[in-house]
Design an enzyme around this catalytic site. Structure first.
Site, short mmCIF file in Angstrom:
data_model
loop_
_atom_site.label_atom_id
_atom_site.label_comp_id
_atom_site.label_asym_id
_atom_site.label_seq_id
_atom_site.Cartn_x
_atom_site.Cartn_y
_atom_site.Cartn_z
N GLY A 54 62.47 79.57 -13.06
CA GLY A 54 63.89 79.30 -12.89
C GLY A 54 64.74 80.37 -13.53
O GLY A 54 64.26 81.17 -14.34
N CYS A 81 56.14 80.65 -15.63
CA CYS A 81 57.32 81.39 -16.06
C CYS A 81 58.24 80.49 -16.88
O CYS A 81 57.88 80.10 -17.98
CB CYS A 81 58.03 82.00 -14.85
SG CYS A 81 59.21 83.31 -15.28
N TYR A 82 59.41 80.11 -16.37
CA TYR A 82 60.27 79.19 -17.12
C TYR A 82 59.53 77.89 -17.42
O TYR A 82 59.71 77.28 -18.48
CB TYR A 82 61.55 78.89 -16.34
CG TYR A 82 62.51 78.00 -17.11
CD1 TYR A 82 63.49 78.56 -17.92
CD2 TYR A 82 62.43 76.62 -17.04
CE1 TYR A 82 64.34 77.75 -18.64
CE2 TYR A 82 63.27 75.80 -17.75
CZ TYR A 82 64.24 76.38 -18.56
OH TYR A 82 65.09 75.57 -19.28
N HIS A 171 53.75 84.94 -12.14
CA HIS A 171 53.88 84.07 -10.97
C HIS A 171 52.63 84.18 -10.09
O HIS A 171 52.48 85.15 -9.35
CB HIS A 171 55.11 84.46 -10.15
CG HIS A 171 56.41 84.11 -10.81
ND1 HIS A 171 57.07 82.93 -10.53
CD2 HIS A 171 57.16 84.75 -11.74
CE1 HIS A 171 58.19 82.88 -11.25
NE2 HIS A 171 58.25 83.96 -12.00
N GLU A 173 52.04 82.32 -7.56
CA GLU A 173 52.35 81.86 -6.21
C GLU A 173 52.70 82.98 -5.25
O GLU A 173 52.64 82.79 -4.01
CB GLU A 173 53.48 80.81 -6.23
CG GLU A 173 54.85 81.32 -6.65
CD GLU A 173 55.10 81.27 -8.15
OE1 GLU A 173 56.26 81.09 -8.54
OE2 GLU A 173 54.13 81.43 -8.93
N ASP A 229 60.59 77.66 15.96
CA ASP A 229 60.90 76.48 15.16
C ASP A 229 61.44 75.34 16.02
O ASP A 229 60.92 74.23 15.99
CB ASP A 229 61.92 76.83 14.08
CG ASP A 229 61.48 78.00 13.22
OD1 ASP A 229 60.26 78.24 13.13
OD2 ASP A 229 62.35 78.69 12.66
N LYS A 371 56.96 79.31 7.84
CA LYS A 371 56.87 79.76 9.22
C LYS A 371 55.43 79.75 9.74
O LYS A 371 55.18 79.31 10.87
CB LYS A 371 57.45 81.19 9.33
CG LYS A 371 57.67 81.64 10.75
CD LYS A 371 58.88 80.94 11.35
CE LYS A 371 59.18 81.43 12.74
NZ LYS A 371 60.48 80.92 13.20
#
Length: 515
Positions: A54, A81-82, A171, A173, A229, A371
């Site tokens: 964050g 992280c945060y 991170h 991710e 989409d 996506k």
């Protein structure tokens, strides 16, 4: 889906990537803002909790905190992280402003083994990770040990094996952390003990049941743009509610070459889905005349989109819902999913609900998907590969690929140039290797020489990126001969362009689209 992971969102721009990695590991997860998490802890019954990054600092007096009960539930916790910093501070450690900030690629020195690293990282090794922090952990709470350090973070990876609490300053991710995907998979499987029982087939079945429960006997209008989409939304809805669905296709005058006819042919002839084709190009281009601010253009397009749908909804008896193809990246760049605290980057015309004057409720069955997951769902629904593999196309269309004022003349020029660019990419066999490719008509004219005469025409920028999810991206490394060939074709075949450039900016710091 028997096992759940709960992700507490502290406002990171990449929180959704955590969810994506967890789902890739075959585990169902949900994201909830940190300040709304308390109510979900019992009902959701997570087998593990992940605290996101964050933009805040835990050194602030009003810093966001995780509910204290997160650390007394007896389930594993991973702080990123945060998330690491607030976990450390809330458990009695110390976090301080760092004298060595780390943003971007960094190196993690592994000083001890850890369950998170099993199978790919070992003590004594050095691994690349992706950092984004200005604070750092200065001392650990009781029971924690350091398992990784970096130049700017002496406690870059920490573990409390007894409580199964883990903290990472980097991170995992993002794709810029090699093995980050495996690290999260280790957390949800080896540490939390979750079964890998979430799949796109399960998602499809759950969404069909959810749509039927939400809609009931009402009719649904689907905003069909012709992109992946909205097309997946249309087919999913048709499978769920059949003839209760009516698709409305609005030609804004800002579509790609030949796209309007392709949409009409596919859904009327192939799928036999009721389709209203509304040509509103004069309306959209008229309202955009002279407007240069990108946010103003998006708002105009969003307002007209709603106005047109309201007109069509009034013609359809018992219409109670409007379906849209909103995705995770749309949501995270506008406001964090479920109302979390992310910083707004840009607004999206199909995010945030509908105005009160529009008497339709919203159906957004893809709101939790990235996506590439939408493409998987499309294949699950039987859509052809060549269709679901199409590159993303923004809701506002060519309007945000024409920085500055939008005119029909500019849109026509850009349409032709973009079609040539994509044709050459396909001819080269590169289309499926590229996440998104498109042309941008710049609000700049330059001097040129054509046929021994002076020209003063537009500059066209070409953009092509590789990405996994649209949240981060790198420019595609075309060879010079390819770019030269594309530029020659465009300048020779499209009147109004005399110069072509290639955009090599990554995301971040740029965005994929120019506006």
């Amino acid at each position: 889906m028997s096992d759940h992971i709960l992700i507490l969102d502290f406002g990171s721009q990449v929180t959704q990537l955590i969810a994506r990695r967890v789902r890739e590991a075959g585990v169902y997860c949900e994201i909830v803002p940190f300040n709304a998490a308390e109510a979900m802890l019992d009902d959701f019954a997570p087998k593990g909790i992940i605290l996101s990054g964050g933009p805040a600092s835990v050194t602030w007096d009003d810093a966001p905190r995780a509910p204290d009960r997160v650390f007394s539930m007896g389930v594993p916790v991973l702080g990123i992280c945060y998330g690491q910093q607030t976990m450390v501070q809330q458990l009695g450690g110390v976090v301080a402003v760092s004298d060595h900030q780390e943003f971007g690629r960094a190196f993690l020195d592994l000083v001890d083994d850890c369950h998170l690293f099993e199978g790919f990282w070992q003590a004594g090794g050095r691994e690349q990770v992706w950092m984004s922090h200005g604070d750092r952990v200065a001392s650990l709470p009781n029971g924690f040990r350091v398992v990784g350090t970096s130049k700017g973070a002496p406690f870059a990876a920490i573990a409390n094996d007894a409580l199964r609490f883990y903290g990472l300053q980097f991170h995992p991710e993002v794709i810029h952390t090699p093995h980050g995907k495996q690290l999260i998979s280790n957390f949800v499987h080896a540490v939390c003990g979750c079964a890998a029982d979430w799949s796109m087939a399960a998602f499809r079945d759950a969404k069909i049941a959810e749509i039927r429960a939400q809609v009931g006997d009402s009719r649904v209008i689907c905003g069909l743009s012709g992109g992946v989409d909205s097309s997946v939304v249309a087919v999913l809805l048709h499978e769920a509610i059949g003839d209760q669905l009516t698709c409305v296709f609005v030609d804004t005058g800002l579509l790609r070459m030949g796209e309007a006819q392709q949409v009409v042919d596919l859904f009327r002839k192939h799928y036999n889905i009721p389709l209203i084709h509304r040509d509103a190009s004069d309306l959209f281009l008229g309202e955009l005349d002279g407007v240069t601010d990108p946010e103003a253009k998006r708002k105009i397009i969003g307002r007209l989109f709603i106005d047109v749908f309201q007109e069509e909804a009034d013609k359809i008896q018992d219409a109670g819902f409007l379906a849209q193809g909103t995705l995770y990246p749309d949501v995270i760049e506008s406001v964090s999913f479920s109302g979390g605290p992310s910083v707004t980057i840009k607004s999206h015309h199909n995010v945030g609900g509908l105005p009160e004057k529009m008497n339709l409720k919203l159906v957004e069955p893809l709101r939790e998907l990235f996506k590439d997951e939408v493409r998987i769902l499309g294949r699950e629904l039987g859509l052809p590969d060549d269709f679901v593999g199409r590159h993303p196309f923004p809701g506002p269309g060519l309007a945000i690929r024409i920085p500055g004022a939008v005119t029909k003349e500019k849109a026509d020029i850009l349409r032709k140039a973009d079609a040539i660019y994509l044709e050459e990419i396909r001819n080269e066999g590169l289309y499926d290797s590229i996440w998104q490719a498109f042309a941008v008509l710049l609000p700049v004219k330059t001097v040129g020489v054509m046929g021994d005469a002076r020209t003063y025409d537009h500059v066209l920028a070409l953009r092509a990126v590789t990405s996994v999810d649209g949240m981060t991206a790198d420019s595609y490394p075309f060879d010079h001969a390819f770019l030269s060939r594309v530029a020659t074709r465009i300048i020779n075949e499209v009147r109004g362009i005399n110069r072509v450039v290639y955009d090599i900016t990554s995301k971040p710091p740029g965005t994929i689209e120019w506006e």
